[in-house]
Design a protein around this motif. Structure first.
Motif, mmCIF file in Angstrom:
data_model
loop_
_atom_site.group_PDB
_atom_site.id
_atom_site.type_symbol
_atom_site.label_atom_id
_atom_site.label_comp_id
_atom_site.label_asym_id
_atom_site.label_seq_id
_atom_site.Cartn_x
_atom_site.Cartn_y
_atom_site.Cartn_z
ATOM 1 N N ILE A 170 18.720 62.748 -19.668
ATOM 2 C CA ILE A 170 17.382 63.233 -19.155
ATOM 3 C C ILE A 170 17.287 63.405 -17.604
ATOM 4 N N TYR A 171 16.466 64.181 -17.161
ATOM 5 C CA TYR A 171 16.277 64.215 -15.715
ATOM 6 C C TYR A 171 15.098 63.456 -15.185
ATOM 7 N N ARG A 172 15.453 62.708 -14.195
ATOM 8 C CA ARG A 172 14.552 62.038 -13.478
ATOM 9 C C ARG A 172 14.012 62.043 -12.200
ATOM 10 N N ASP A 173 12.744 61.953 -11.719
ATOM 11 C CA ASP A 173 12.435 62.398 -10.366
ATOM 12 C C ASP A 173 12.665 61.017 -9.621
ATOM 13 N N ALA A 174 12.180 61.331 -8.184
ATOM 14 C CA ALA A 174 12.642 60.298 -7.478
ATOM 15 C C ALA A 174 12.080 58.971 -7.630
ATOM 16 N N ALA A 175 11.171 59.033 -8.554
ATOM 17 C CA ALA A 175 10.383 57.757 -8.770
ATOM 18 C C ALA A 175 10.906 57.193 -10.203
ATOM 19 N N GLY A 176 11.898 57.801 -10.701
ATOM 20 C CA GLY A 176 12.709 57.531 -11.932
ATOM 21 C C GLY A 176 11.971 57.707 -13.229
ATOM 22 N N THR A 177 11.059 58.710 -13.179
ATOM 23 C CA THR A 177 10.305 59.343 -14.344
ATOM 24 C C THR A 177 10.787 60.510 -14.803
ATOM 25 N N THR A 178 10.427 60.935 -15.792
ATOM 26 C CA THR A 178 10.690 62.091 -16.463
ATOM 27 C C THR A 178 9.133 63.203 -16.688
ATOM 28 N N PRO A 179 8.848 63.604 -15.615
ATOM 29 C CA PRO A 179 7.476 64.153 -15.659
ATOM 30 C C PRO A 179 7.508 65.453 -16.693
ATOM 31 N N VAL A 180 6.197 65.637 -16.837
ATOM 32 C CA VAL A 180 5.764 66.874 -17.522
ATOM 33 C C VAL A 180 5.664 67.934 -16.501
ATOM 34 N N MET A 181 6.213 68.889 -16.619
ATOM 35 C CA MET A 181 6.216 70.003 -15.627
ATOM 36 C C MET A 181 4.686 70.621 -15.546
ATOM 37 N N ALA A 182 4.280 70.783 -14.278
ATOM 38 C CA ALA A 182 2.968 71.466 -14.093
ATOM 39 C C ALA A 182 2.620 72.732 -14.923
ATOM 40 N N ALA A 183 3.508 73.454 -14.909
ATOM 41 C CA ALA A 183 3.491 74.772 -15.745
ATOM 42 C C ALA A 183 3.236 74.456 -17.229
ATOM 43 N N VAL A 184 4.136 73.309 -17.660
ATOM 44 C CA VAL A 184 3.842 72.880 -19.247
ATOM 45 C C VAL A 184 2.444 72.445 -19.274
ATOM 46 N N LYS A 185 1.885 71.648 -18.434
ATOM 47 C CA LYS A 185 0.700 71.245 -18.565
ATOM 48 C C LYS A 185 -0.518 72.214 -18.402
ATOM 49 N N GLN A 186 -0.073 73.352 -17.741
ATOM 50 C CA GLN A 186 -1.294 74.458 -17.598
ATOM 51 C C GLN A 186 -1.028 75.176 -18.914
ATOM 52 N N ALA A 187 -0.002 75.335 -19.302
ATOM 53 C CA ALA A 187 0.064 76.312 -20.601
ATOM 54 C C ALA A 187 -0.420 75.504 -22.089
ATOM 55 N N GLU A 188 -0.220 74.182 -21.874
ATOM 56 C CA GLU A 188 -0.694 73.471 -23.071
ATOM 57 C C GLU A 188 -2.335 73.408 -23.072
ATOM 58 N N GLN A 189 -2.809 73.164 -21.895
ATOM 59 C CA GLN A 189 -4.340 73.227 -21.883
ATOM 60 C C GLN A 189 -4.846 74.459 -21.973
ATOM 61 N N THR A 228 9.599 77.809 -10.060
ATOM 62 C CA THR A 228 9.635 76.767 -8.642
ATOM 63 C C THR A 228 9.996 75.503 -9.021
ATOM 64 N N GLU A 229 9.349 75.048 -9.932
ATOM 65 C CA GLU A 229 9.571 73.605 -10.238
ATOM 66 C C GLU A 229 11.007 73.444 -10.611
ATOM 67 N N LEU A 230 11.778 74.228 -11.749
ATOM 68 C CA LEU A 230 13.049 74.032 -11.980
ATOM 69 C C LEU A 230 14.129 74.185 -10.755
ATOM 70 N N SER A 231 13.742 75.103 -10.129
ATOM 71 C CA SER A 231 14.751 75.220 -8.527
ATOM 72 C C SER A 231 14.552 73.830 -7.754
ATOM 73 N N ASP A 232 13.329 73.261 -7.837
ATOM 74 C CA ASP A 232 13.322 71.775 -7.000
ATOM 75 C C ASP A 232 14.327 70.876 -7.909
ATOM 76 N N MET A 233 14.022 70.760 -9.280
ATOM 77 C CA MET A 233 14.895 69.995 -9.804
ATOM 78 C C MET A 233 16.418 70.285 -9.496
ATOM 79 N N ARG A 234 16.703 71.640 -9.598
ATOM 80 C CA ARG A 234 18.071 71.857 -9.554
ATOM 81 C C ARG A 234 18.918 71.362 -7.884
ATOM 82 N N VAL A 235 17.973 71.636 -7.102
ATOM 83 C CA VAL A 235 18.081 71.317 -5.663
ATOM 84 C C VAL A 235 18.298 69.922 -5.588
ATOM 85 N N ARG A 236 17.403 69.087 -6.312
ATOM 86 C CA ARG A 236 17.589 67.561 -5.975
ATOM 87 C C ARG A 236 18.823 67.196 -6.737
ATOM 88 N N ILE A 237 19.250 67.667 -7.793
ATOM 89 C CA ILE A 237 20.441 67.150 -8.731
ATOM 90 C C ILE A 237 21.607 67.677 -7.607
#
Length: 394
Positions: free
Chosen positions: A35-54, A306-315
């Motif tokens: 699984i992908y984890r961010d710098a804080a060690g969490t697997t966040p819900v993407m902002a686009a997903v949250k907006q679509a879910e709302q 953009t979010e996916l690109s940020d994840m890719r760049v981080r990896i």
């Protein structure tokens, strides 16, 4: 009756997850579960997903069934994402599935319906569940050479030689990008030779596309798949939305199939719908609908990309940092391949005993074949990880 059951072998990844949770050390490092984890060690819900879910929560008027193939708008959106304009849409069909694993299962079940005697050829190594699913559906399974452990790259000559020996009517399973577990992908010229070799063999291609966007970009990662469907008339593509949309627990996926004629595509769809009916009737819709909304809304799609690109760049940054730290710790370029590989995973090339020492003495959890989840790292962990690997694997 149930007393006749025998114990099943323990899943190595799940067992490691349990062991990691039970480890009380505060500085433990989990490089096992994919699984992908961010710098804080969490697997966040993407902002686009949250907006679509709302938006879905506000707009959705019913939870009634969709269809046995799931929402057609979802499969069309996935087909457009993966294939773009590389093939006539009338030659493409597909159904929603329970995640990428469900897509692999339904795709292989479709192959079994078409040719019960087929053998599925998978790379060595491959995701362990590939062999398990092939065997579960009752097809034969063989491996072809893929990875050169000495260089950390592709064994291209061995791969081509093995593919050339495959028979017509068999299935070649390819990782579309970001090979799991090695991170070693063919370059464009190598892909061209792979495609030419399979085309000459008469085999059918199945592509597992679980990490689209995690390698070099969405279009770049889809390029090999697009070339394949342009040159080989029958292709099965298993697509996962778990990683690139972060929908791990929502199990959104699709199996796409390209056919030589529109009539054949309709027949294929009917068979896939029947397979869904037999397995779970209607595929889950929430994650699929969220994905479709993102892909069909320009603003949401831009946010997601953009979010996916940020994840890719981080990896890829973590890869470069780890390769540099290991060079400094070992005084050699032995692990330089980590920086050039792509996707979430790389294979360390350590022995089982070395992996045991890393786990027990250093709190570093890597599964038994040496696969490391680079996307589970944080930059602060890299110096300690590099030093431990240099000490244990020297």
């Amino acid at each position: 009756m149930l007393e006749n059951l025998t114990a099943q072998p323990e899943d190595a990844i799940l067992a490691m997850m349990d062991a990691f949770r039970a480890d009380p050390r505060a500085d433990k490092i989990d490089l096992g579960v994919g699984i992908y984890r961010d710098a804080a060690g969490t697997t966040p819900v993407m902002a686009a997903v949250k907006q679509a879910e709302q938006a879905l929560l506000d707009q959705q008027a019913t939870k009634a069934y969709t269809s046995l193939g799931g929402d057609p708008a979802f499969t069309r959106a996935i087909a457009d994402l993966v294939l773009a304009d590389s093939i006539d849409p009338a030659l493409v069909t597909g159904v929603g599935t329970v995640g990428g694993t469900g897509a692999v299962r339904q795709g292989l079940d479709l192959a079994r319906l078409a040719n019960k005697g087929a053998t599925v050829h998978i790379p060595d190594p491959s995701w362990p569940n590939h062999r398990a699913i092939v065997q579960a559906v009752g097809l034969g399974c063989k491996t072809y050479r893929y990875f050169d452990a000495e260089t950390g790259g592709l064994d291209h000559d061995g791969l081509i030689a093995d593919l050339a020996a495959i028979s017509a009517g068999d299935i070649v399973l390819l990782h579309g990008c970001c090979h799991n577990p090695t991170g070693a992908d063919p370059d464009p010229a190598q892909w061209d030779q792979i495609i030419d070799t399979i085309k000459a063999s008469g085999a059918t291609v199945m592509i597992d596309l679980a990490y689209l966007g995690f390698g070099d970009g969405l279009d770049q990662d889809a390029q090999a798949t697009r070339k394949i469907v342009q040159q080989i008339p029958e292709v099965i593509i298993a697509v996962s939305c778990s990683k690139n949309f972060g929908l791990y627990r929502d199990r959104a996926g699709a199996v796409l199939v390209t056919a030589p004629t529109a009539e054949a595509a309709q027949t294929i769809y009917g068979n896939l719908a029947t397979l869904n009916r037999l397995a779970y009737s209607f595929p889950a819709d929430h994650g699929a609908k969220v994905t479709e909304m993102i892909l069909n809304d320009a603003t949401l799609r831009g946010t997601w990309a953009t979010e996916l690109s940020d994840m890719r760049v981080r990896i890829n940054t973590l890869r470069a940092e780890l390769a540099t730290a290991l060079r400094d710790a070992t005084g050699s370029d032995r692990f330089a391949f980590l920086g050039s590989q792509r996707g979430m995973f790389s294979r360390l090339g350590a022995t089982p005993e070395q992996l045991r020492i890393l786990r027990e003495d250093h709190g570093i959890y890597i599964i038994g074949d040496g696969r490391m989840n680079i996307a589970g790292l944080s930059s602060k962990d890299i110096p300690r990880l590099a030093q431990a690997i240099a000490t244990v694997c020297a």
